[in-house]
Design an enzyme around this catalytic site. Structure first.
Site, short mmCIF file in Angstrom:
data_model
loop_
_atom_site.label_atom_id
_atom_site.label_comp_id
_atom_site.label_asym_id
_atom_site.label_seq_id
_atom_site.Cartn_x
_atom_site.Cartn_y
_atom_site.Cartn_z
CG ASP A 227 0.30 -4.80 -0.78
OD1 ASP A 227 -0.28 -5.58 -1.53
OD2 ASP A 227 1.22 -4.04 -1.15
C1 BGC Z 1 3.48 -2.32 3.84
C2 BGC Z 1 2.84 -2.08 2.50
C3 BGC Z 1 3.61 -2.80 1.45
C4 BGC Z 1 3.78 -4.26 1.79
C5 BGC Z 1 4.65 -4.93 0.78
C6 BGC Z 1 3.63 -3.79 4.10
O1 BGC Z 1 4.29 -3.99 5.30
O2 BGC Z 1 2.72 -1.72 4.85
O3 BGC Z 1 2.81 -0.69 2.23
O4 BGC Z 1 2.96 -2.69 0.22
O5 BGC Z 1 4.35 -4.40 3.05
O6 BGC Z 1 4.73 -6.28 0.95
C1 NOJ Z 2 2.90 -0.26 -1.17
C2 NOJ Z 2 2.82 -1.21 -2.33
O1 NOJ Z 2 3.96 -1.08 -3.13
C3 NOJ Z 2 1.57 -0.99 -3.13
O2 NOJ Z 2 1.47 -1.94 -4.15
C4 NOJ Z 2 0.37 -1.02 -2.23
O3 NOJ Z 2 -0.74 -0.82 -3.02
C5 NOJ Z 2 0.48 -0.02 -1.11
N1 NOJ Z 2 1.70 -0.25 -0.40
C6 NOJ Z 2 -0.69 -0.08 -0.15
O4 NOJ Z 2 -0.64 -1.20 0.65
#
Ligand code: BGC
Ligand code: NOJ
Length: 810
Positions: free
Chosen positions: A485
């Site tokens: 993400d």
């Molecule tokens: C986090 C990710 C997460 C995302 C969700 C980010 O700040 O690092 O792990 O999936 O937010 O929107």
């Molecule tokens: C948390 C999110 O829930 C997941 O969808 C994502 O793939 C990982 N973070 C990595 O960014």
């Protein structure tokens, strides 16, 4: 250092000190009513939606941490203490917290009084039960003043935290039976048709429903004035902060024991039956619920039902081996965590406030991998819900809201891996159940019934969404982000507070993802198989041809010489290459490309995994990228906003370590795969709890990487795709028992140190007992099924009701 121990027979983790390195929590409830409970009785409960129907108030990021919960104050001769230690922190002579499957029991002892608090949500009910057993182990008679306490949240947890100008005037309660039942009915007079109550099954000496009267305006939770005085003030809340507290006088002769049952219930009343009299709520449904748990025997029965429920679920996959850590992870805690992620998605944990994210399209499909063998019928429903939010062009809302099941407009779409996860989820479901009928199920796009088409068509749109969105090299366009993400290649953000993920302020068609390419090649055979099943032979052929083409593209333009590249950015520059100074190599494409079989024949797969070992492996797990980003790069996005070693910027993402673990088994290196798994599997980290800090019975999303200030320290336990992926890695690939379309595949690739083991797997109504003699060398296993040798690694599905014995040598 340890802070407790596993009691595998009881299926419990036993915490032996209130001073764990972080609150260690558990979840209660499995249907509509849920609760979080820490080892200090902290936490809260809610009905279905952690934001919109919050019953108990909880303050995140509080000082001290983890205050607010179900508190029992005991005044023994003028000294006030809690069996949960918190919040008075009065020293205890003994303390124990047992987190079990769907219940928690906390026991504290002081000066000869033993207080044991059992908390559970009985199956089929919208209530949390608190059973308090007090025993006098001393030689003297005890005259105890006991006070329960919970604080109500005014329902909408977000509003409750922010809208004080209104909320301080709305709180309303009712008191019944001299205070034995305390009702919380804020906003019931207008649009709410629900209320909550807190009852005790005994005559009370008094009660309180107003927080200030109970605590004192300037007192902490640990210095409440009512327990100190030993007498309830019979306060009736009007606005401010409604609470519920019972005052009990408990006399105990030496050796005597008394048990009280408290019920914290949630009631919905049909609108036309809301009132018993003007202004007086209809309490009939509350009385009925209370009657179900007014005796300890009823609580015992609820505990028994809970235990049976879990025994049944867990019996679908179990293992016996000489490694007790492996056994407890596979048999108890990993599936338990998978069920919690099924129930909670990413909503409520001690790292997720329950007021933020909806259900993720990607997350939910991944979670399914971990719970489909436990609750296949609920997985089916989940798939239909998810697919119903898809758009006609195959793209998807990144999130949807559980209460409405609608896509979330605020977050939007454009995460180009999302569509493929649907194929992943559906294939896993059909492998488990053989229910091809789901592909004919009529499913709408964007919840518009007029657009309904067979589910298979959704898969087709998913697959073609990738093909319709290829970039200059023929690799899939990344969109806002793929699995990571935080790799936001079309978001150039210079403005604080702007979301990296929803600010797609570049519309170019250049940024490409090697990860999505690997995923595409990985799901193509499943998609082709399902297409064939449905009679679409041409589509199947096309899918296979496209996968072969994509494989060539990856090997040509997605290969860096020693490992797979990660992506091409908006300017067409390589990401994840030795030519860069930062982030030369990323974990994701190494895992997904090898899992898809790319480069297995040509040797690239082995090279890539050796590079992972050399550059990404640490003593606490495999980091996401290396070297970490040290500066903010506007063209790369959120990943570069994290300090080195944390989260997506070179943290150990326990969620994608299993991809490497599975990839290692693809090339037959079981020993290395098992070594990797043990580094992140919670049971093996118990001894380093002072470093790891989080619960030794569940996975955390992230452990700080080697470049972090606090290498080895974990964050985000419980609600993470880590649970499902590790379950898949250990059960499907290391232990090697996985359902496939045509039969149960038995192909262990396990570290040699485990030696012999037996897996019992229930699938499609039959039971398979698989005895494995494991040399650790990997390779094609020798199988004998019910006495007859079988070529290959597939055990054909047996008739429902039968038991199949498999001997496996590998
Ligand atoms: C986090 C990710 C997460 C995302 C969700 C980010 O700040 O690092 O792990 O999936 O937010 O929107
Ligand atoms: C948390 C999110 O829930 C997941 O969808 C994502 O793939 C990982 N973070 C990595 O960014």
């Amino acid at each position: 250092m340890r802070f407790g121990y596993f009691d595998d027979k009881a299926r419990e983790y036993v915490i032996t000190t209130p001073k764990t390195p972080y609150p260690w929590i558990n979840y209660l409830g499995s249907e509509n009513f849920f609760a979080l409970v820490s080892h200090r009785a902290g936490g809260y409960c809610f009905y279905r939606d952690a934001r919109l129907r919050r019953l108990m108030r909880y303050r995140y990021n509080n000082v001290p941490t983890d205050v607010g919960g179900r508190y029992f104050y005991i005044n023994d001769g003028g000294e006030v203490w809690n069996p949960s230690f918190a919040p008075t922190n009065t020293a205890l002579d003994a303390f124990e917290c047992r987190h079990g499957l769907g219940y928690t029991r906390i026991t504290g002892e002081r000066k000869g009084v033993r207080a044991s608090l059992l908390m559970l949500v009985p199956q089929g009910h919208t209530a949390e039960i608190h059973q308090l057993t007090l025993k006098n182990n001393s030689e003297q008679a005890k005259d105890l003043k006991v006070f329960s306490l919970i604080e109500w949240c005014l329902w909408n947890a977000y509003d409750d935290m922010t809208n004080y100008q209104r909320n301080f005037s709305t709180g309303e309660v009712e008191v019944e039976k001299n205070g034995a039942t305390l009702y919380h009915k804020t906003e019931y007079r207008e649009r709410r048709d629900h209320y909550a109550f807190y009852n005790v099954n005994a005559a009370v000496a008094g009660y309180d429903t107003d927080r200030e009267s109970f605590l004192g305006l300037y007192n902490e939770w640990g210095e409440p004035q009512v327990p100190a005085a030993g007498k309830s003030s019979n306060s009736v809340a009007s606005g401010w902060q409604p609470i519920a507290s019972h005052g009990l006088d408990v006399k105990l002769a030496p050796g005597e024991e008394k048990t009280f049952v408290f019920t914290l219930g949630y009631i919905e009343v049909p609108r036309e039956q809301k009132w018993a009299q003007p202004g007086i709520i209809n309490k009939k449904p509350a009385h009925e619920l209370i009657a179900k748990f007014s005796k300890p025997e009823q609580v015992d029965a609820a505990m028994k039902a809970l235990a049976d429920h879990w025994s049944k679920l867990l019996s679908n996959y179990s293992i016996e081996s000489s490694d007790e850590k492996l056994n407890r992870t596979v048999n108890i805690w990993n599936p338990y965590q998978c069920m919690v992620t099924f129930n909670m998605s990413r909503s409520a944990s001690y790292f997720e406030t329950g007021i933020g994210r909806g259900m993720g399209f990607r997350d939910s499909n991944q979670d399914l991998l971990g719970f489909v063998h436990l609750v296949p019928e609920r997985a089916r429903e989940r798939i239909i819900d998810i697919a119903s939010t898809q758009f006609p062009d195959g793209s998807a809302y990144h999130q949807y809201q559980p209460l409405t099941k609608r896509g979330n407009n605020d977050v939007g779409s454009g995460f180009n891996d999302d569509p493929l996860w649907l194929i992943f989820g559906v294939a896993a479901y059909i492998r488990e159940t053989g229910d091809y009928g789901i592909l004919d199920e009529q499913v709408p796009f964007d919840n518009d019934p007029k657009t309904a088409v067979p589910l298979f068509e959704h898969l087709k749109r998913s697959f073609h969404h990738v093909l319709n969105n290829l970039g200059p090299h023929g690799l899939p366009l990344i969109g806002r982000a793929d699995w990571n993400d935080c790799l936001n290649l079309n978001c150039f953000s210079e403005t604080p507070d702007e979301s990296f993920q929803t600010t797609g302020n570049r519309t170019g068609r250049t940024a490409e993802s090697v990860f999505i390419a690997g995923m595409f090649v990985g799901v193509a055979p499943d998609y082709a198989y399902l297409a064939e099943k449905k009679g679409f032979a041409d589509e199947a052929k096309k899918a296979r041809a496209e996968a072969a083409k994509m494989t060539d593209v990856v090997l040509k333009d997605g290969w860096d010489g020693e490992w797979f590249l990660r992506a091409y950015d908006f300017f067409g520059k390589k990401i994840g290459t030795k030519d860069n100074t930062e982030a030369q190599i990323f974990i994701e494409p190494q895992g997904f490309c090898v899992m898809a079989g790319i480069g297995v024949e040509g040797g690239q797969a082995k090279k890539a995994l050796d590079s992972v070992k050399e550059r990404l492996d640490t003593k606490y797990g495999i980091v996401l990228n290396n070297p970490p980003y040290t500066k903010y790069h506007v063209e790369i996005g959120e990943i570069t906003s994290y300090p080195p070693g944390y989260k997506e910027n070179a943290g150990i993402f326990c969620h994608n370590n299993p991809w490497i673990i599975i990839a290692e088994t693809v090339i037959g290196r079981g020993d290395r795969a098992f070594e990797y798994w043990k580094k992140i599997a919670p049971a093996y980290l118990e001894e380093q709890s002072e470093i790891h800090r989080l619960e030794p019975y569940v996975y955390a999303q992230m452990i700080a990487g080697k470049d972090a200030v606090r290498h080895g320290e974990a964050k985000n336990s419980w609600l993470t795709g880590t649970a499902a992926w590790n379950f898949v890695a250990i059960s499907h690939y290391l232990l090697g028992v996985r359902p496939d379309f045509e039969g149960l595949r038995v192909h262990p690739c396990m570290g040699g140190e485990v030696g012999k083991f037996t897996v019992t797997r229930k699938c499609r109504g039959a039971e398979y007992r698989i005895h494995v003699k494991n040399s650790g060398k990997g390779g094609v296993p020798k199988l004998v099924v019910d006495g007859k040798p079988v070529a290959g690694d597939l055990v054909p599905y047996a008739k429902a009701g039968s038991t199949v014995i498999v001997e496996c040598e590998v």
